[in-house]
Design a protein around this motif. Sequence first.
Motif, short mmCIF file in Angstrom:
data_model
loop_
_atom_site.label_atom_id
_atom_site.label_comp_id
_atom_site.label_asym_id
_atom_site.label_seq_id
_atom_site.Cartn_x
_atom_site.Cartn_y
_atom_site.Cartn_z
N LEU A 161 61.91 36.53 47.72
CA LEU A 161 60.65 36.41 48.44
C LEU A 161 59.52 36.73 47.47
CD1 LEU A 161 61.45 38.09 51.88
CD2 LEU A 161 61.10 35.67 51.42
N VAL A 162 58.63 35.78 47.26
CA VAL A 162 57.57 35.92 46.27
C VAL A 162 56.21 35.71 46.94
CG1 VAL A 162 56.76 35.22 43.99
CG2 VAL A 162 59.15 34.86 44.62
N HIS A 163 55.31 36.66 46.77
CA HIS A 163 53.94 36.51 47.25
C HIS A 163 53.13 35.77 46.19
CE1 HIS A 163 54.10 39.45 50.70
NE2 HIS A 163 55.21 39.74 50.04
N VAL A 164 52.60 34.60 46.56
CA VAL A 164 51.82 33.79 45.63
C VAL A 164 50.42 33.63 46.21
CG1 VAL A 164 51.61 31.57 44.45
CG2 VAL A 164 53.88 32.56 44.85
N TYR A 165 49.42 33.83 45.36
CA TYR A 165 48.02 33.78 45.78
C TYR A 165 47.29 32.69 44.99
CZ TYR A 165 49.16 38.53 47.35
OH TYR A 165 49.75 39.62 47.93
N SER A 166 46.37 32.01 45.66
CA SER A 166 45.48 31.06 44.99
C SER A 166 44.05 31.53 45.19
CB SER A 166 45.65 29.65 45.56
OG SER A 166 44.77 28.74 44.94
N THR A 167 43.34 31.73 44.08
CA THR A 167 41.99 32.29 44.18
C THR A 167 41.01 31.48 43.34
OG1 THR A 167 40.74 34.37 44.17
CG2 THR A 167 42.10 33.90 42.23
N HIS A 168 39.75 31.55 43.72
CA HIS A 168 38.66 30.93 42.97
C HIS A 168 37.49 31.90 43.02
CE1 HIS A 168 36.25 26.97 42.13
NE2 HIS A 168 36.19 27.83 41.14
N LEU A 169 37.27 32.59 41.89
CA LEU A 169 36.20 33.59 41.83
C LEU A 169 34.85 32.94 41.57
CD1 LEU A 169 37.94 36.50 39.86
CD2 LEU A 169 38.00 35.99 42.32
N ASP A 170 33.81 33.70 41.83
CA ASP A 170 32.45 33.18 41.76
C ASP A 170 32.13 32.63 40.38
OD1 ASP A 170 29.79 33.14 43.31
OD2 ASP A 170 29.22 34.04 41.39
N TYR A 171 31.40 31.51 40.36
CA TYR A 171 31.14 30.80 39.10
C TYR A 171 29.83 31.19 38.44
CZ TYR A 171 27.79 28.03 41.80
OH TYR A 171 26.72 27.64 42.58
N ARG A 172 28.99 31.96 39.09
CA ARG A 172 27.65 32.21 38.57
C ARG A 172 27.70 33.12 37.34
NH1 ARG A 172 27.99 31.67 43.86
NH2 ARG A 172 26.50 30.35 44.96
N PRO A 173 26.70 33.00 36.44
CA PRO A 173 26.72 33.81 35.21
C PRO A 173 26.72 35.31 35.48
CG PRO A 173 25.13 32.04 35.02
CD PRO A 173 25.57 32.04 36.45
N GLU A 174 25.98 35.76 36.51
CA GLU A 174 25.95 37.19 36.82
C GLU A 174 27.32 37.62 37.34
OE1 GLU A 174 23.99 34.90 38.15
OE2 GLU A 174 22.16 35.20 36.99
N PRO A 175 27.85 38.75 36.83
CA PRO A 175 29.22 39.13 37.16
C PRO A 175 29.39 39.93 38.44
CG PRO A 175 28.35 40.64 35.54
CD PRO A 175 27.27 39.62 35.78
N ASP A 176 28.30 40.29 39.12
CA ASP A 176 28.40 41.26 40.22
C ASP A 176 29.34 40.81 41.33
OD1 ASP A 176 26.59 42.64 38.73
OD2 ASP A 176 24.90 42.41 40.09
N VAL A 177 29.21 39.56 41.76
CA VAL A 177 30.06 39.09 42.86
C VAL A 177 31.52 39.04 42.41
CG1 VAL A 177 30.56 37.16 44.41
CG2 VAL A 177 28.19 37.85 44.00
N ARG A 178 31.76 38.59 41.20
CA ARG A 178 33.14 38.57 40.70
C ARG A 178 33.73 39.98 40.67
NH1 ARG A 178 31.04 34.77 37.40
NH2 ARG A 178 30.74 36.20 35.65
N ALA A 179 32.93 40.95 40.26
CA ALA A 179 33.42 42.34 40.22
C ALA A 179 33.82 42.81 41.62
CB ALA A 179 32.35 43.25 39.63
N THR A 180 33.01 42.48 42.61
CA THR A 180 33.34 42.83 44.00
C THR A 180 34.61 42.12 44.44
OG1 THR A 180 31.01 43.20 44.54
CG2 THR A 180 32.51 42.77 46.38
N GLN A 181 34.73 40.84 44.10
CA GLN A 181 35.91 40.07 44.48
C GLN A 181 37.18 40.64 43.85
OE1 GLN A 181 34.49 36.23 43.13
NE2 GLN A 181 33.97 35.59 45.22
#
Length: 281
Positions: A161-181
């Motif tokens: 049993l394998v947990h597999v995730y598909s994600t797409h993090l924020d593309y904007r130059p500022e990293p704040d949203v990606r850090a939260t994600q």
Amino acid sequence: MRRLVTALATAALVVGLTPAAQAAPPPVPLRVATYNIHAGIGADDVFDLDRTAAAIAETGADVVALQEADQHWDSRSEYRAVVDELGQRLGMHARFAPIYSLEPAEPGQPRREYGTAVLSRYPIAEFTNHELTRLSTQDPEAGPQPMPGFAEVVVRARGALVHVYSTHLDYRPEPDVRATQVAETLDIMDGDGAQIMLGDFNAEPDAPEIAPLWTQLRDAFAVAGAGDGRTYPVAEPEKRIDYAAVSDEVDVRTASVPDTDLAATASDHRPVVVDVAVPHG
């Protein structure tokens, strides 16, 4: 008499083994891939789902995480159910995790949806569409807010049993949203068992905002990668922004970015292909 003594000696050896030593099955090999398919639009700006399906098939992956996937989204992908069609063409189970689900252009038509997805040759036992903090591209005035689109499936692969995730993090130059994600991602994945997160992180390996990931997961390409791992832009990649990140239970065997005509033309990203082994149970 000699046969009896041999049989008794063999039985004694077997009895002396622990149950785990007697019965532990070998790990299950699994090939996974992540692919930002750009809605089926290639480097030539032409929508060609046959080409997208061929590029996925070429990876030979058992499980594929997709980003920028459309379901009846708009004219760029001919309002087609891209994820469903890819699953049918490839003979794979498909699960779609919309980020956006909008009213149709005309009454009676399917909802217009865009997000991430997972395709699997093996049965999918569970599916969850998790929320991450996002900035909406459909409502530029809205601030960061919880939105779906972080897909999780539990794949049942030959006793594993394998947990597999598909994600797409924020593309904007500022990293704040990606850090939260990233922080939210680690909270969601804070569990036991074999875990594989695949996706477009929109950040290079040394980016500070994704550094916390490597306290809980391992970068598969850093473990066993061949080449530089760059995936974007597709024709002559300069950035490594697409990843496979695995938990300690997952043994990484190989990791590569295909260098074929299809890989260089079918999207604006190249796929990442990783061979792993996962434990039974």
